[in-house]
Design a protein around this motif. Structure first.
Motif, PDB file in Angstrom:
ATOM      1  N   GLN A  37       0.821  -1.201   0.000  1.00 51.53           N
ATOM      2  CA  GLN A  37       0.000   0.000   0.000  1.00 51.53           C
ATOM      3  C   GLN A  37       0.861   1.259   0.000  1.00 51.53           C
ATOM      4  O   GLN A  37       0.541   2.246  -0.662  1.00 51.53           O
ATOM      5  N   SER A  38       1.981   1.201   0.738  1.00 50.50           N
ATOM      6  CA  SER A  38       2.880   2.356   0.778  1.00 50.50           C
ATOM      7  C   SER A  38       4.266   1.941   1.232  1.00 50.50           C
ATOM      8  O   SER A  38       4.430   0.926   1.928  1.00 50.50           O
ATOM      9  N   GLN A  68       7.333   4.069   3.016  1.00 53.37           N
ATOM     10  CA  GLN A  68       7.719   5.352   3.571  1.00 53.37           C
ATOM     11  C   GLN A  68       9.174   5.308   4.023  1.00 53.37           C
ATOM     12  O   GLN A  68       9.501   4.582   4.969  1.00 53.37           O
ATOM     13  N   ARG A  82       9.463   2.004   5.980  1.00 53.24           N
ATOM     14  CA  ARG A  82       8.273   1.509   6.666  1.00 53.24           C
ATOM     15  C   ARG A  82       7.315   1.031   5.577  1.00 53.24           C
ATOM     16  O   ARG A  82       6.874   1.805   4.722  1.00 53.24           O
ATOM     17  N   LEU A  83       7.018  -0.252   5.608  1.00 53.68           N
ATOM     18  CA  LEU A  83       6.220  -0.898   4.576  1.00 53.68           C
ATOM     19  C   LEU A  83       4.815  -1.163   5.109  1.00 53.68           C
ATOM     20  O   LEU A  83       4.655  -1.675   6.214  1.00 53.68           O
ATOM     21  N   THR A  84       3.792  -0.817   4.348  1.00 54.54           N
ATOM     22  CA  THR A  84       2.422  -1.130   4.719  1.00 54.54           C
ATOM     23  C   THR A  84       1.816  -2.042   3.662  1.00 54.54           C
ATOM     24  O   THR A  84       1.845  -1.725   2.474  1.00 54.54           O
ATOM     25  N   LYS A 126      -1.453  -4.517   2.365  1.00 53.80           N
ATOM     26  CA  LYS A 126      -2.880  -4.828   2.446  1.00 53.80           C
ATOM     27  C   LYS A 126      -3.102  -6.229   1.897  1.00 53.80           C
ATOM     28  O   LYS A 126      -3.027  -6.458   0.692  1.00 53.80           O
ATOM     29  N   THR A 160      -4.860  -3.849   7.253  1.00 47.09           N
ATOM     30  CA  THR A 160      -3.477  -3.697   6.800  1.00 47.09           C
ATOM     31  C   THR A 160      -2.523  -3.897   7.972  1.00 47.09           C
ATOM     32  O   THR A 160      -2.908  -3.785   9.135  1.00 47.09           O
ATOM     33  N   SER A 162       1.851  -3.158   9.042  1.00 47.74           N
ATOM     34  CA  SER A 162       3.084  -2.463   8.671  1.00 47.74           C
ATOM     35  C   SER A 162       4.284  -3.192   9.245  1.00 47.74           C
ATOM     36  O   SER A 162       4.184  -3.907  10.259  1.00 47.74           O
ATOM     37  N   ASP A 220       8.885  -2.720   9.381  1.00 47.34           N
ATOM     38  CA  ASP A 220      10.065  -1.935   9.032  1.00 47.34           C
ATOM     39  C   ASP A 220      11.050  -2.818   8.286  1.00 47.34           C
ATOM     40  O   ASP A 220      11.337  -3.951   8.707  1.00 47.34           O
TER      41      ASP A 220
END
Length: 223
Positions: free
Chosen positions: A13-14, A16, A23-25, A27, A58, A60, A62
């Motif tokens: 999803q993102s 960062q 930082r991984l998110t 879904k 979701t 997250s 690291d």
């Protein structure tokens, strides 16, 4: 520990940036997160990541700079699909093989060929991993436990059944796709064991002592 049996395909999803880390998110599509707690491990394309946050459907995690260097995460972006597997429970089935979630290197798809209902894929592993490739042995490709059907130097062949193509991201592969590879952990321990007392010796300039034909002959493994 994991088994290489994929439970779901999720989407990034993102991503960062946080210094040199990310930082991984993620879904998931259908993965049940109700029994997942902060600190639990989930394999993402074969990379063991620690869950640091859960928000609705979701989660997250690291990703360290070291992991980014050693895996395909350097090429991932928002929307990229990833194979997901929760850590094995003690009462679970070991349906694939023992997978640690520690990627040994990044390989590349060389060719894809349809053979009846199956798909044959030739991949290239890093030269340093060639010694761990064994015909009919196990290898993990993007977190998927697979059998090596043929070996030619650092090239190896895997065969996919329709179910595996549908339930993993392997069905999305193209020639040139980069993949995370983890060799059979038993081969890793066997290599170390064969060093015997030499395993306690310090390396020179950080260079690892590899098993060679000369080493095997010197220590009585070859006649």
């Amino acid at each position: 520990m994991f088994t290489g049996i994929i439970e779901d395909v999720g989407a990034i999803q993102s991503l960062q940036p946080s210094g040199e880390d990310i930082r991984l998110t993620i879904k998931p599509h259908k993965l049940d997160l109700s029994d997942v707690a902060l600190g639990d491990s989930i394999a993402n394309n074969g990379v063991c990541l620690t869950v640091t946050a859960i928000s609705g459907s979701t989660f997250s995690a690291d990703v360290s700079h070291e992991t980014i260097k050693r895996t395909g995460f350097a090429h991932y972006q928002a929307g990229s699909k990833v194979n997901l597997e929760k850590a094995l429970q003690a009462n679970g089935r070991l349906g694939g093989h023992i997978v640690s979630g520690h990627v040994d290197g990044v390989g590349q798809v060389l060719s894809i060929e349809n053979v009846g209902r199956y798909v044959e894929i030739w991949l290239q592993a890093p030269v340093s991993l060639a010694k761990y490739l064994a015909e009919k042995g196990s290898i993990t490709v993007d977190g998927v436990s697979l059998t090596v059907n043929k070996v030619d130097g650092c090239h190896f062949l895997i065969t996919l059944i329709p179910h595996s193509l549908q339930q993993t991201i392997i069905g999305l592969y193209k020639v040139g796709t980069q993949v995370n590879l983890e060799v059979d952990v038993i081969a890793r321990y066997l290599e170390r064991l064969m060093l015997g007392d030499k395993a306690a010796e310090h390396t020179v300039d950080g260079q690892k002592k590899d098993i060679s034909m000369a080493f095997l002959a010197e220590n009585g493994y070859l006649r």
